[in-house]
Design a protein around this motif. Structure first.
Motif, PDB file in Angstrom:
ATOM      1  N   ALA A   1      34.982  44.057  39.654  1.00 47.51           N
ATOM      2  CA  ALA A   1      35.901  42.957  39.371  1.00 47.51           C
ATOM      3  C   ALA A   1      36.658  43.194  38.068  1.00 47.51           C
ATOM      4  CB  ALA A   1      35.144  41.635  39.328  1.00 47.51           C
ATOM      5  N   GLU A   2      35.954  43.660  37.048  1.00 46.37           N
ATOM      6  CA  GLU A   2      36.621  43.945  35.774  1.00 46.37           C
ATOM      7  C   GLU A   2      37.645  45.057  35.928  1.00 46.37           C
ATOM      8  OE1 GLU A   2      33.411  44.682  33.052  1.00 46.37           O
ATOM      9  OE2 GLU A   2      33.023  42.530  32.743  1.00 46.37           O
TER      10      GLU A   2
ATOM     11  N   CYS B   1      40.683  43.507  37.861  1.00 46.77           N
ATOM     12  CA  CYS B   1      41.411  42.500  37.075  1.00 46.77           C
ATOM     13  C   CYS B   1      42.123  43.118  35.868  1.00 46.77           C
ATOM     14  CB  CYS B   1      40.471  41.385  36.643  1.00 46.77           C
ATOM     15  SG  CYS B   1      39.890  40.376  38.033  1.00 46.77           S
ATOM     16  N   SER B   2      41.581  44.200  35.334  1.00 44.18           N
ATOM     17  CA  SER B   2      42.217  44.862  34.186  1.00 44.18           C
ATOM     18  C   SER B   2      43.321  45.827  34.613  1.00 44.18           C
ATOM     19  CB  SER B   2      41.170  45.637  33.387  1.00 44.18           C
ATOM     20  OG  SER B   2      40.702  46.747  34.147  1.00 44.18           O
TER      21      SER B   2
ATOM     22  N   ARG C   1      43.724  43.465  45.234  1.00 41.25           N
ATOM     23  CA  ARG C   1      44.152  43.147  43.870  1.00 41.25           C
ATOM     24  C   ARG C   1      44.409  41.648  43.721  1.00 41.25           C
ATOM     25  NH1 ARG C   1      48.890  45.597  43.584  1.00 41.25           N
ATOM     26  NH2 ARG C   1      47.882  47.605  43.802  1.00 41.25           N
TER      27      ARG C   1
ATOM     28  N   PRO D   1      40.681  38.338  41.735  1.00 36.78           N
ATOM     29  CA  PRO D   1      40.712  37.271  40.722  1.00 36.78           C
ATOM     30  C   PRO D   1      40.333  35.897  41.292  1.00 36.78           C
ATOM     31  CG  PRO D   1      42.646  38.671  40.526  1.00 36.78           C
ATOM     32  CD  PRO D   1      41.947  39.071  41.794  1.00 36.78           C
TER      33      PRO D   1
ATOM     34  N   VAL E   1      36.570  35.908  41.584  1.00 39.23           N
ATOM     35  CA  VAL E   1      35.967  35.799  40.249  1.00 39.23           C
ATOM     36  C   VAL E   1      35.903  34.334  39.821  1.00 39.23           C
ATOM     37  CG1 VAL E   1      36.376  36.312  37.802  1.00 39.23           C
ATOM     38  CG2 VAL E   1      36.530  38.143  39.504  1.00 39.23           C
TER      39      VAL E   1
END
Length: 194
Positions: free
Chosen positions: A149-150, A153-154, A164, A168, A171
């Motif tokens: 997830a990180e 999202c980054s 993509r 989010p 999350v």
């Protein structure tokens, strides 16, 4: 003799408009149609990622969530998730839960081919080993959800356009994917309701 698979065409309100052959739907003028995305988790909370087979019409060779697909006309979405996970990944699903009932997206490939789907998102849990079908999947990888997830999202993790957009939203449901509260099937678009 096998009959050609059809997809369910829908309007913006999620009402069914009819069906069309799957082989004819994806092009430069792809109509909105019913699909699903699924995120498979093991009992350690890892998510299964797949790299789409190199000969796929849409996003060949791209890493994405566990499995996407289209329900057959009249097929409940949760059953379609189980059917495709068995076919694409050789998985026996223990549980399928609806997470994002109204997710929809439109994405355009560099060559102009469009994906345009009303695409409810599901969480599935499994304990069986993965056996990818090379017709559908080029590669698989298990990854801790937090790391995945990180990365998405980054923007550091290259991933499919629908994934993509979905991650989010997932999350927002909480840090532990196994603790997410399922949505009610009543929240599904009309064409997808059981």
């Amino acid at each position: 003799m096998t009959t050609e698979e059809h997809v369910v065409l829908v309007d913006r309100d999620g009402q069914a408009l009819g069906t069309a052959p799957k082989s004819e739907v994806h092009g430069r003028e792809t109509p909105l149609h019913l699909a699903f995305s699924s995120y498979v988790f093991d009992h350690e909370g890892r998510v299964l990622l797949t790299r789409r087979a190199d000969h796929k019409v849409t996003w060949p060779g791209v890493w994405t969530n566990s499995c996407c697909g289209h329900p057959l006309p009249g097929e409940p979405l949760a059953e379609a998730v189980g059917r495709r996970l068995s076919y694409e990944l050789g998985l026996t699903v223990e549980r399928v839960d609806l997470m994002l009932p109204t997710f929809a997206y439109r994405a355009v490939m560099a060559n102009g081919i469009v994906e345009h789907e009303l695409c409810p998102v599901y969480r599935a849990t499994v304990s069986t080993p993965v056996a990818p079908n090379p017709e559908e999947v080029g590669e698989t990888r298990w990854m801790p959800w937090k790391e995945f997830a990180e990365g998405v999202c980054s923007g550091l993790l290259a991933i499919s356009p629908w994934c993509r957009e979905q991650v989010p939203l997932l999350v927002e449901l909480g840090a532990d994917p196994m603790a997410w509260h399922p949505a009610s099937p009543a929240a599904l678009p009309p064409a997808a309701r059981p």
